[in-house]
Design a protein around this motif. Sequence first.
Motif, short mmCIF file in Angstrom:
data_model
loop_
_atom_site.label_atom_id
_atom_site.label_comp_id
_atom_site.label_asym_id
_atom_site.label_seq_id
_atom_site.Cartn_x
_atom_site.Cartn_y
_atom_site.Cartn_z
N ASP A 133 0.80 -1.39 0.19
CA ASP A 133 -0.53 0.10 0.27
C ASP A 133 0.97 1.18 0.10
OD1 ASP A 133 -2.63 -1.75 0.26
OD2 ASP A 133 -1.65 -2.03 2.26
N THR A 134 2.03 0.94 0.22
CA THR A 134 3.01 2.18 0.20
C THR A 134 4.34 2.21 -0.24
OG1 THR A 134 3.42 4.34 1.46
CG2 THR A 134 2.88 2.21 2.75
N ASN A 135 5.25 2.56 -0.40
CA ASN A 135 6.80 3.12 -0.06
C ASN A 135 6.57 4.53 -0.43
OD1 ASN A 135 7.20 3.90 -2.65
ND2 ASN A 135 6.11 2.58 -3.51
N GLY A 136 8.72 3.94 0.76
CA GLY A 136 9.06 6.07 0.43
C GLY A 136 10.69 5.50 1.21
N ILE A 137 11.47 6.04 2.07
CA ILE A 137 12.23 6.06 2.07
C ILE A 137 12.52 7.28 3.18
CG2 ILE A 137 13.79 6.03 0.06
CD1 ILE A 137 15.21 9.09 0.60
N TYR A 138 13.95 6.24 4.18
CA TYR A 138 13.96 7.34 5.37
C TYR A 138 15.35 7.40 5.87
CZ TYR A 138 13.17 8.94 10.48
OH TYR A 138 12.82 9.41 11.94
N PRO A 139 15.63 8.39 6.35
CA PRO A 139 17.22 8.77 6.57
C PRO A 139 18.21 8.21 7.73
CG PRO A 139 15.97 10.74 6.78
CD PRO A 139 14.51 10.21 7.10
N THR A 140 19.34 7.88 7.90
CA THR A 140 20.03 7.76 8.81
C THR A 140 20.24 8.73 9.46
OG1 THR A 140 21.81 7.32 7.36
CG2 THR A 140 20.07 5.02 7.81
N PRO A 141 20.32 8.48 10.99
CA PRO A 141 21.26 9.84 12.20
C PRO A 141 22.02 9.75 10.91
CG PRO A 141 19.41 7.97 13.14
CD PRO A 141 19.99 7.50 11.78
N PRO A 142 23.32 10.87 11.08
CA PRO A 142 24.38 10.99 11.08
C PRO A 142 24.82 10.77 12.71
CG PRO A 142 23.15 13.11 11.66
CD PRO A 142 22.47 12.17 11.30
N VAL A 143 26.11 10.01 12.39
CA VAL A 143 26.88 9.39 13.25
C VAL A 143 28.40 8.77 12.97
CG1 VAL A 143 26.22 6.64 12.62
CG2 VAL A 143 26.80 7.50 15.32
N ALA A 197 1.18 -3.06 8.61
CA ALA A 197 2.22 -2.93 7.38
C ALA A 197 2.36 -2.21 6.08
CB ALA A 197 2.63 -4.08 6.89
N GLY A 198 0.72 -1.56 6.12
CA GLY A 198 0.00 -0.86 5.13
C GLY A 198 -0.16 0.52 5.53
N ASN A 199 -0.09 0.99 6.12
CA ASN A 199 0.04 2.59 6.98
C ASN A 199 1.76 2.98 7.03
OD1 ASN A 199 0.30 4.77 8.99
ND2 ASN A 199 -1.78 3.69 9.31
N PHE A 200 1.95 4.17 6.27
CA PHE A 200 3.18 4.70 6.16
C PHE A 200 3.51 5.70 7.55
CE2 PHE A 200 5.27 8.41 5.23
CZ PHE A 200 6.23 8.48 4.45
N GLU A 201 2.83 5.62 7.78
CA GLU A 201 3.60 6.40 8.84
C GLU A 201 3.52 5.80 10.71
OE1 GLU A 201 3.87 10.00 10.13
OE2 GLU A 201 2.54 10.46 8.07
N SER A 202 3.42 4.48 10.29
CA SER A 202 3.23 3.53 10.84
C SER A 202 5.20 2.83 10.97
CB SER A 202 2.63 2.04 11.30
OG SER A 202 1.15 2.78 12.55
N ILE A 203 4.99 2.75 9.55
CA ILE A 203 6.21 2.08 9.17
C ILE A 203 7.03 3.21 9.44
CG2 ILE A 203 7.52 1.39 7.38
CD1 ILE A 203 4.87 0.37 6.06
N MET A 204 6.83 4.07 8.58
CA MET A 204 7.43 5.25 8.85
C MET A 204 8.31 5.97 10.83
SD MET A 204 8.63 6.93 6.62
CE MET A 204 9.33 8.83 6.66
#
Length: 321
Positions: A238-248, A282-289
């Motif tokens: 139902d959704t897809n996207g990307i999430y950035p990793t923290p700088p370290v 798993a179909g909810n964008f905000e939950s995955i983010m």
Amino acid sequence: MQVLCMGEALIDMLSDKGQPGITDATESFRKFAGGAPANVAVAVAKLGGESYLFGKLGKDQFGHYLHRTLEALEVNTAFTTYSEKGKTALAFVGLDADGERSFDFYIDNAAHTDISEADLVPALFEKPRIVSFCSGSVSTPDLRKVTLSAIDGFKAAGSILCLDINLRPAFWAEPSLAPYFIDETAKQVDVIKASKEELIELYGESNIDGQIQNWMDSGVSLVLVTDGANPVAFYSHDTNGIYPTPPVSAVDTTAAGDAFVGGFLFTLAEVVQDKASFVAWAGNFESIMSSLRFATRCGAHAVSKYGAFDALPSRSDIELK
């Protein structure tokens, strides 16, 4: 939900080379408890979740050390037993200046491969759990047979299955078979975690999108693709996207992926109650983010420390960031 991790616990012998003043002549190795499935179980437990390790240890000094350490970190060892014939595997881990790893495995007659149908006790399948395992669990014919039987039992119990590819060619009796058997196993699970590097090695860079789509078409609910310090990509029906990793500033990436998986499964265990609620989640964008936000922080914390178990964060480590 409980998180049950299936597979190896082993000893990481971590090099101190790369630290100031250390040369080939003065390099030494320090013992750390590790093994990807064990790392994930510890990650969940240190965050406050309920986790189990299903696997075998050598009846040797290293196996007893691993068992004591797992129990001290509150991983449930009800399904962790000792092999009567295998030794605890060793992984000598070299680090470059950026904390990136190279492995030399000593796994002949390894205890964690001494799993048989007799080890699939009914209590493993008495309730739905989140079950996590790696491709090492299908790397030899005997392991594949037992793992596929376990998968059938877990699915019948209504468990949620997560495969972290965690490709280790040295684990494979015939490395050329890895792409096929990993693909066949991946089609039977609910969540797949892979690194982009692994997907390129297994299937070729031009085939990554098609491979992910094939997995989704087979019924996989969620695919997570990490890429080092680059954003994590996710794909669901139902959704897809990307999430950035923290700088370290990374000093040791040994437990990075396992901390990420453990953090992700910990958040999942807090909010789902069964397979149906997982599919909706798993179909909810905000939950995955939200889960990725937590999981990437876990991974970032782990690379800032040496070792595997030792580097995995507690809940307060993450909440203070």
